[in-house]
Design a protein around this motif. Structure first.
Motif, PDB file in Angstrom:
ATOM      1  N   VAL A   1       0.680  -1.381  -0.260  1.00  0.00           N
ATOM      2  CA  VAL A   1      -0.007   0.024  -0.525  1.00  0.00           C
ATOM      3  C   VAL A   1       1.111   1.203   0.146  1.00  0.00           C
ATOM      4  N   ALA A   2       0.297   1.920  -1.118  1.00  0.00           N
ATOM      5  CA  ALA A   2       1.319   3.273  -1.148  1.00  0.00           C
ATOM      6  C   ALA A   2       1.186   4.178   0.663  1.00  0.00           C
TER       7      ALA A   2
ATOM      8  N   PRO B   1      -3.291   5.951   0.755  1.00  0.00           N
ATOM      9  CA  PRO B   1      -4.219   4.660   1.361  1.00  0.00           C
ATOM     10  C   PRO B   1      -3.645   4.548   3.008  1.00  0.00           C
ATOM     11  N   LEU B   2      -2.313   5.090   3.651  1.00  0.00           N
ATOM     12  CA  LEU B   2      -1.624   5.055   5.713  1.00  0.00           C
ATOM     13  C   LEU B   2      -1.305   6.119   5.439  1.00  0.00           C
ATOM     14  N   LEU B   3      -2.089   6.879   6.152  1.00  0.00           N
ATOM     15  CA  LEU B   3      -0.607   8.660   6.462  1.00  0.00           C
ATOM     16  C   LEU B   3      -0.094   8.257   8.562  1.00  0.00           C
ATOM     17  N   LEU B   4       1.066   8.483   8.293  1.00  0.00           N
ATOM     18  CA  LEU B   4       1.611   8.609   9.779  1.00  0.00           C
ATOM     19  C   LEU B   4       1.565  10.323   9.773  1.00  0.00           C
ATOM     20  N   LEU B   5       0.965  10.531  10.857  1.00  0.00           N
ATOM     21  CA  LEU B   5       0.860  11.817  11.553  1.00  0.00           C
ATOM     22  C   LEU B   5       2.090  11.730  12.652  1.00  0.00           C
ATOM     23  N   ASP B   6       2.802  12.152  13.091  1.00  0.00           N
ATOM     24  CA  ASP B   6       3.533  12.434  14.077  1.00  0.00           C
ATOM     25  C   ASP B   6       4.021  13.610  14.657  1.00  0.00           C
ATOM     26  N   ASP B   7       3.679  13.277  16.179  1.00  0.00           N
ATOM     27  CA  ASP B   7       3.906  14.337  17.294  1.00  0.00           C
ATOM     28  C   ASP B   7       2.891  15.524  16.862  1.00  0.00           C
ATOM     29  N   VAL B   8       2.054  15.206  16.598  1.00  0.00           N
ATOM     30  CA  VAL B   8       0.540  16.235  16.091  1.00  0.00           C
ATOM     31  C   VAL B   8       0.621  16.274  18.362  1.00  0.00           C
ATOM     32  N   GLY B   9       0.258  18.285  18.246  1.00  0.00           N
ATOM     33  CA  GLY B   9       0.443  19.022  19.276  1.00  0.00           C
ATOM     34  C   GLY B   9       1.149  19.701  19.554  1.00  0.00           C
ATOM     35  N   ALA B  10       2.841  19.116  19.251  1.00  0.00           N
ATOM     36  CA  ALA B  10       3.798  19.938  19.122  1.00  0.00           C
ATOM     37  C   ALA B  10       4.539  20.719  18.728  1.00  0.00           C
ATOM     38  N   ALA B  11       3.633  21.333  17.292  1.00  0.00           N
ATOM     39  CA  ALA B  11       3.579  22.590  17.066  1.00  0.00           C
ATOM     40  C   ALA B  11       2.935  24.042  16.900  1.00  0.00           C
ATOM     41  N   LYS B  12       3.139  25.063  17.624  1.00  0.00           N
ATOM     42  CA  LYS B  12       2.192  26.055  17.603  1.00  0.00           C
ATOM     43  C   LYS B  12       0.951  25.850  17.223  1.00  0.00           C
ATOM     44  N   GLY B  13      -0.527  25.146  18.147  1.00  0.00           N
ATOM     45  CA  GLY B  13      -1.567  25.836  17.254  1.00  0.00           C
ATOM     46  C   GLY B  13      -2.010  27.172  17.464  1.00  0.00           C
ATOM     47  N   SER B  14      -2.909  27.299  15.995  1.00  0.00           N
ATOM     48  CA  SER B  14      -3.010  28.240  16.124  1.00  0.00           C
ATOM     49  C   SER B  14      -4.964  27.921  15.749  1.00  0.00           C
TER      50      SER B  14
ATOM     51  N   LEU C   1      -9.383   5.402   6.451  1.00  0.00           N
ATOM     52  CA  LEU C   1      -8.783   5.121   5.815  1.00  0.00           C
ATOM     53  C   LEU C   1      -7.794   5.065   6.799  1.00  0.00           C
ATOM     54  N   PRO C   2      -6.827   4.190   6.898  1.00  0.00           N
ATOM     55  CA  PRO C   2      -6.173   3.953   8.165  1.00  0.00           C
ATOM     56  C   PRO C   2      -5.148   5.096   8.312  1.00  0.00           C
ATOM     57  N   THR C   3      -4.707   5.607   9.549  1.00  0.00           N
ATOM     58  CA  THR C   3      -4.409   6.614   9.653  1.00  0.00           C
ATOM     59  C   THR C   3      -2.964   6.523  11.602  1.00  0.00           C
ATOM     60  N   LEU C   4      -1.970   6.483  11.360  1.00  0.00           N
ATOM     61  CA  LEU C   4      -1.282   6.621  12.870  1.00  0.00           C
ATOM     62  C   LEU C   4      -0.869   8.290  13.186  1.00  0.00           C
ATOM     63  N   ILE C   5      -1.610   8.016  14.757  1.00  0.00           N
ATOM     64  CA  ILE C   5      -1.200   9.339  15.387  1.00  0.00           C
ATOM     65  C   ILE C   5      -0.004   9.702  16.056  1.00  0.00           C
TER      66      ILE C   5
END
Length: 130
Positions: A11-12, A44-57, A76-80
């Motif tokens: 899978v991509a 098809p598959l997303l890894l989103l790393d370090d959510v919440g580390a960046a300044k929010g707006s 869709l499968p998502t790794l957070i």
């Protein structure tokens, strides 16, 4: 992702940090940001790393919402990953941010509906000498 690849799953996938995603999405001349968001949202598959580390707006909250809402609705499968606990509880030290503070209620709701939380404990491997 390594286990899927090793098992022969072809899978991509796309891996990025939340901060890098926001940097890619910043308005700039000649960039088709809607197309970029469209591509990342539908991988098809997303890894989103370090959510919440960046300044929010409000803008980062909108990007998170659009991305995660579409992926949740389309299953869709998502790794957070995040170093932050989702909510403040009795064990959360005063002044420590929680994910809800960084991403907002709507995004946290999507995450809780689409993800299975796995808490990892132990020392940070990045600081361990090899």
């Amino acid at each position: 992702m390594r286990a899927l690849t090793a098992a022969g799953c072809g899978v991509a996938w796309h891996a990025t940090t939340a901060a890098d995603l926001y940097a890619q999405m910043r308005p700039r001349p000649g960039a088709d940001l809607e197309h970029l968001l469209y591509r990342i949202t539908r991988v098809p598959l997303l890894l989103l790393d370090d959510v919440g580390a960046a300044k929010g707006s409000e803008w980062t909250e909108e990007i998170n919402f659009r991305l995660l809402n579409w992926r949740a609705e389309n299953r869709l499968p998502t790794l957070i990953t995040s170093n932050l606990p989702p909510l403040r509880d009795a064990g959360t030290p005063a002044g420590q941010p929680v994910l809800r503070d960084k991403v907002g209620d709507r995004v946290l709701s999507r995450l809780s509906g689409m993800c299975t939380a796995v808490q990892l404990t132990g020392p940070d491997r990045r600081f361990t000498r090899r």
